[in-house]
Structure formats: C-alpha cells, structure tokens
Write an enzyme that holds these catalytic residues in place. Structure first.
Site, PDB file in Angstrom:
ATOM      1  N   LYS A 220       0.807  -1.213  -0.350  1.00 37.73           N
ATOM      2  CA  LYS A 220       0.056  -0.087   0.062  1.00 37.73           C
ATOM      3  C   LYS A 220       0.860   1.271  -0.339  1.00 37.73           C
ATOM      4  O   LYS A 220       1.922   1.223   0.611  1.00 37.73           O
ATOM      5  CB  LYS A 220      -0.764   0.009   1.517  1.00 37.73           C
TER       6      LYS A 220
ATOM      7  N   ARG B 244     -10.816 -11.269   1.640  1.00 34.69           N
ATOM      8  CA  ARG B 244     -11.112 -12.338   1.283  1.00 34.69           C
ATOM      9  C   ARG B 244     -10.649 -13.587   1.043  1.00 34.69           C
ATOM     10  O   ARG B 244     -11.563 -14.648   1.363  1.00 34.69           O
ATOM     11  CB  ARG B 244     -11.950 -12.017  -0.327  1.00 34.69           C
TER      12      ARG B 244
HETATM   13  N1  BES Z   1      -8.358  -3.451   4.132  1.00 34.66           N
HETATM   14  C1  BES Z   1      -8.261  -3.036   2.952  1.00 34.66           C
HETATM   15  C2  BES Z   1      -9.686  -2.175   2.745  1.00 34.66           C
HETATM   16  C3  BES Z   1      -9.660  -0.893   3.070  1.00 34.66           C
HETATM   17  C4  BES Z   1      -9.038  -0.027   2.527  1.00 34.66           C
HETATM   18  C5  BES Z   1     -10.743  -0.550   4.171  1.00 34.66           C
HETATM   19  C6  BES Z   1      -9.205   1.380   3.013  1.00 34.66           C
HETATM   20  C7  BES Z   1     -10.811   0.620   4.694  1.00 34.66           C
HETATM   21  C8  BES Z   1      -9.793   1.730   4.095  1.00 34.66           C
HETATM   22  C9  BES Z   1      -8.452  -4.268   2.097  1.00 34.66           C
HETATM   23  O1  BES Z   1      -7.574  -5.406   2.467  1.00 34.66           O
HETATM   24  C10 BES Z   1      -7.909  -3.735   0.602  1.00 34.66           C
HETATM   25  O2  BES Z   1      -6.625  -3.534   0.491  1.00 34.66           O
HETATM   26  N2  BES Z   1      -8.436  -3.778  -0.432  1.00 34.66           N
HETATM   27  C11 BES Z   1      -8.244  -3.590  -1.562  1.00 34.66           C
HETATM   28  C12 BES Z   1      -8.740  -4.391  -2.510  1.00 34.66           C
HETATM   29  C13 BES Z   1      -8.411  -4.247  -4.149  1.00 34.66           C
HETATM   30  C14 BES Z   1      -6.792  -4.675  -4.029  1.00 34.66           C
HETATM   31  C15 BES Z   1      -8.979  -5.233  -4.810  1.00 34.66           C
HETATM   32  C16 BES Z   1      -8.840  -2.048  -1.895  1.00 34.66           C
HETATM   33  O3  BES Z   1      -9.833  -1.607  -1.257  1.00 34.66           O
HETATM   34  O4  BES Z   1      -8.211  -1.389  -2.468  1.00 34.66           O
HETATM   35 MN    MN Z   2      -5.627  -5.227   2.041  1.00 33.58          MN
END
Ligand code: BES
Ligand code: MN
Ligand code: ZN
Length: 534
Positions: free
Chosen positions: A319, A393
């Site tokens: 990230k 997931r």
């Molecule tokens: N934990 C995150 C989702 C999230 C991001 C929640 C920011 C709250 C604030 C999750 O694991 C994630 O990183 N999801 C990705 C999915 C994508 C790679 C398909 C996302 O939402 O960017």
């Molecule tokens: Mn994630």
C-alpha cells in the site's frame, strides 16, 4: 459508566397517563441532575400563553415547584421550542422550600412530536445526544433520566428501545482509550469523565422493559468497549496471538466456550488461502472459535465471521504510505464479532451464537505470497492471487467453508473489506450484500433500531464475470469497477451451503482525523439483530 433503574410504584401515577410518576416525586429524588423532556406543544403552552391565559403543560407544572426558575430561563431566552435544545436550571432556596432535592433540572426540547416511527427514533437520538453532552465534562456525577417524559403516549417497548439507545450513546461518550488502557500513555494520562452514573426512572408499568433494556444496553456497551479497545490498540500489541489470548480471557469471565487453533491445526484443516496471507509475517496466524450456548441444544446457531487482519500493509502489492497506520483497524470485523459474543454472553442471550475469527498479519517479506501465485482453498477451489492487498477475502473464504460444520441458521461475515465501499457509502452506512431477502430485511431493521445502519448493494451473477481467471478456478480481484461487489461475489462462492450475508464496514468501523478512533460498529447492529431473532 454505570446504568441502573429506579422504579416508582403504580401509586405514584399522577394521572391515568401511561407510565407517569408524578413530577413532584421525581423532583424529590436526591440527584445531581433530573433530566426531563418537553415537546413543542409543552413549550407553547408555557411560553406562548401571555397575560391572563393560564399556562399549561409540564413546564408550567415544573415552574410552580421550582419557584419560577422555568419562567426566569424563558425570560432570559434560554428556553426554546426547537428539537434538541438544552437548558439547565440550577437549584436555589425556593427549590428546597418545595421539597425539591434535585440539584439541577436539565430540560431537553423534543420539538414537534408528529413523526413516523423511524423519524421519532432519529429525533430522540439527537435529543439524547444533546442531553448526554450537557451531562458530561462538568461536575455532574449522576443523573436521573425520566424516561417516560420523552415518550408521552408511546408504548413501554418504545421506552425500552429509547433507553437502550441512550445507554449506547452514553457508553460511546464515556469511552476513553487511555483510561481503559493506562499502559499506553505514560505522561499524558487520560481522565475518566466525572459523569458516571445514569439512572432511568419509570414506574411499575414499564419496570420489566426498563430492567431488561438496562441489562441489554449495558452488555452492549461492554461489547462495544471491547471492540473499540481491540481496534484502537496498536498493531505491535494487538497481534493474532493477543486476540486469541483476549478471547481465552473472556472464556474465564463468562460462559463462552473458546477454541484457538494455531498454525499446525490451520494447516491440517487445509486452509491454503488463509495461510497464503499469513505467510509473509513473523507472527503466527490464529483461528478463533467462540460459542455462546444460550439456546436449546441442537438449535441451529447464528454464525458471525470477522476479518481479523491485525495489520494490512498490502503485502507484496504494498500500500502507499499515507495513513497506513489506519490499517491497524483491519481487524475491526473480528473485534465486532468478539464484542458481540461478549455482549451475548453478558446478557445471557437465549440463542446459540458462534463467532469465528481468522486472524493474521498481511506483510511483505521473502516468504510472502507473490501476485500470480495460485493457492488452494479449504473448499477445494483454487485461487489466482492477482493482488496480495485483496487479502481479506482470502482469509474469510476458508473461514466460510469451515463454518459449514455448524449447520448454521445463517452466517454473517463482517469485514473492513474494500476501499471501494468507503467511496460508495462514505462513513454513514455499512454495506450489506445478500441474496436472502429475509436476512437483508432483518439486518436493515436492526440497523435502523440501533442507528447503526446498513445499505444494500447488489450481488448479481453478472459481476462474477470479473473474477474469471485463465489459470485457476477464480481470481482474487475483479478490477476497479464495483470493487465492493466483486469482493462480495468472491465470498459468495464459498457460502452455498447456508443462508449468508456480508457486511462491509470499511467506512464505518473507525474515524480518521482529529477524532481518530474505533466506533464499535457494527456491534449495536449485530446485538439488535440477535435480540430480534425468533
Ligand atoms: N483492508 C483493505 C480495505 C480498506 C482500505 C478498508 C481502506 C478501509 C480503508 C483491504 O484489504 C484492501 O486493501 N482492499 C483493496 C482491494 C483491491 C486490491 C481489490 C482495496 O480496497 O483497495
Ligand atoms: Mn488489503
Ligand atoms: Zn485488508
């Protein structure tokens, strides 16, 4: 924060009006503050009547006991007909001359009461919040909340619902991370609020409902506080092992039955998808199962599954750095499931509930899963991991397969699953996804009743197209369009054996910025959902 009831016998009924002890009796109670509601009509009957026209209503009656204090406040312009207006009256000699023992009277304007049921709970919530705010932060330690004065001609069930909501808000307001976790602040210690004890007054006609509402509301606050603590604790402390230990601690305090599975057992179960996320971390994964056996033996349980990523760096699909600290909240689904089971145990809920939490860290390392890796889930389906940041997931799908063994009445998973859900719904509603209309309706209603609301998003077959993989049974991402929906679609492939709903709490589990902190959501929603189950 302590909550209790004070019940006045039926003989105290001043009029035939439902649930109304007399004002005189209430004012004779020794308390730092008596909290009373009045309507717009009460205000008009008092402030609107000029000259010889007799003043009527609760404010007029009150003014007689309080030696003109209400009139005085009105002359100063402190009294208002508006909803959620706040006016504090302080005792003087004339009060004691009339045997008034309350040191203060807090008047809360309820505004116009011609509202629908939904509107009236929202209106009440605003009034209650304003009232609780006025009680906190000063020298008031205890207060009597004259519950029937807020409900007028409504039912005792309505009173119970409002009392539960008041407790929920009072608990919210009283929460101080630094007070509950004193080790986290060495010098800048937080102080607990002076306001510590809220007493709900009513009479025999609503005594049973009030007592129950206090037990349930108090238990819910405990569950919310636990969920908040777990969310707010730093990721170097709140590890998968810490979550396991916390849950084992709950088993010692309550009747909860707890099992915590370690790496070897998770491997033996064939949870290849879950393990692929845990692989990059030095800290071992845990698989937590909590049981509340409040119903009949053999009665099908409601199963709650919570995402427990104690820190989400994204893994190899790292990230960006900005606000990455907030990814300590990526275990808030788990925290809400643990909190809800704790609440269920404390209130001795007469239902069978099981909480399941897969928990690990998502870290990059030489051993971490790569984009392109294919793993085998417990269900047998293979997954092409195209983005290691879509890890929630991957841990949930194995948990969803695991829970088949419980032959559940329904399964609800709770997860901070997608950033896309924050874009879609902001910080107001959690997303709900399900093909089961009954389950969606029940969750929607529980959300409205606790003002911890959800909004339905789709889950149609058409979206499954986006999850096609050339090399495995399914891909773990579906691209940017409808990111929350494809995430839910991915999960749905593992839930064919039971009724299921998915809650995406990415926008509602915590607050950012100056008010940064865990909200305890969706514990109120889940507790209300469980309470409403037949
Ligand atoms: N934990 C995150 C989702 C999230 C991001 C929640 C920011 C709250 C604030 C999750 O694991 C994630 O990183 N999801 C990705 C999915 C994508 C790679 C398909 C996302 O939402 O960017
Ligand atoms: Mn994630
Ligand atoms: Zn995540």
């Amino acid at each position: 924060m302590q909550f209790s009831t004070k019940i006045f016998p039926q003989a105290d009924l001043q009029s035939a009006k439902l649930l109304k002890p007399s004002l005189k009796t209430m004012l004779a109670q020794t308390t730092d503050c008596l909290v009373l509601g009045y309507s717009k009509a009460d205000f008009e009957g008092f402030a609107g009547s000029k000259g010889t026209k007799a003043k009527v209503g609760v404010l007029a009656e009150l003014d007689l006991f309080l030696g003109g204090s209400v009139s005085h406040a009105n002359v100063l312009g402190d009294l208002d007909s508006k909803q959620a207006s706040v006016c504090i009256l302080r005792a003087d000699k004339s009060w004691s001359a009339n045997a008034v023992k309350a040191k203060r009277v807090l008047l809360l304007g309820m505004g116009d009461l011609r509202l629908t049921a939904d509107q009236s709970l929202t209106a009440y919530s605003k009034v209650a919040r304003a009232g609780l705010k006025a009680l906190s932060g000063g020298s008031i330690e205890n207060a009597i909340w004259f519950a029937p004065s807020f409900t007028l001609s409504k039912t005792s069930e309505k009173i119970a619902q409002e009392v539960r909501l008041t407790i929920q808000y009072a608990g919210d307001q009283a929460y101080r991370f630094g007070v509950r976790q004193p080790a986290m602040k060495f010098k800048a210690k937080d102080k607990a609020d002076t306001f510590k004890h809220l007493i709900f007054a009513g009479n025999n006609a609503c005594a049973k409902e009030l007592k129950l509402a206090i037990e349930q509301g108090g238990a819910m606050v405990e569950g919310m506080n636990l969920a908040k603590d777990l969310g707010n604790l730093p990721p170097n402390i709140c590890t998968p092992t810490y979550l396991g230990k916390t849950v084992q601690g709950l088993a010692k305090k309550t009747a909860l039955k707890v099992e915590v599975l370690g790496l070897k057992q998770i491997e033996a179960l064939g949870m290849g998808s879950f393990l692929s996320v845990a692989k990059g971390s030095e800290t071992p994964p845990q698989f937590i199962v909590m049981r509340h056996q409040g119903g009949k033996t053999g009665e099908a349980p409601i199963v709650l599954v919570g995402k427990g990523i104690t820190f989400d760096t994204g893994g190899i699909s790292l990230k960006p750095g900005e606000a990455m600290d907030e990814m300590k909240y990526d275990m808030c689904g788990a925290a809400s499931v643990i909190g809800t089971l704790y609440s269920a145990a404390l209130m001795k809920l007469k239902k069978n509930v099981i909480g399941v939490v897969p928990t690990c860290e998502n870290m990059p390392s030489g051993r971490a899963t790569r984009p392109g890796d294919i793993v085998k889930s417990m269900s047998g389906q293979t997954i092409e991991i195209l983005n290691t940041d879509a890890e929630g997931r991957l841990i949930l799908c194995d948990a969803l397969t695991y829970v088949e063994r419980f032959k559940p009445k329904a399964v609800i998973d709770v997860a901070t699953l997608t950033g896309a859900c924050v874009i879609a719904l902001g910080h107001v509603h959690s997303g709900v996804f399900s093909d089961d209309e009954v389950l969606v309706d029940a969750l929607t209603k529980a959300g409205k009743d606790s003002l911890d609301t959800v909004w339905r998003l789709p889950l149609d077959a058409a979206y499954h197209e986006q999850l096609k993989s050339n090399f495995a049974d399914v891909a773990n991402i579906g691209g940017r369009p409808a990111g929350s929906v494809t995430a839910a679609c991915f999960l749905s492939r593992f839930t064919e054996k039971y009724k299921w709903a998915h809650l995406d709490i990415a926008g509602t589990a915590w607050k950012s910025g100056a008010a940064k902190g865990s909200t305890g959501r969706p514990v109120p929603l889940l507790v209300n959902f469980l309470l409403a189950q037949k």
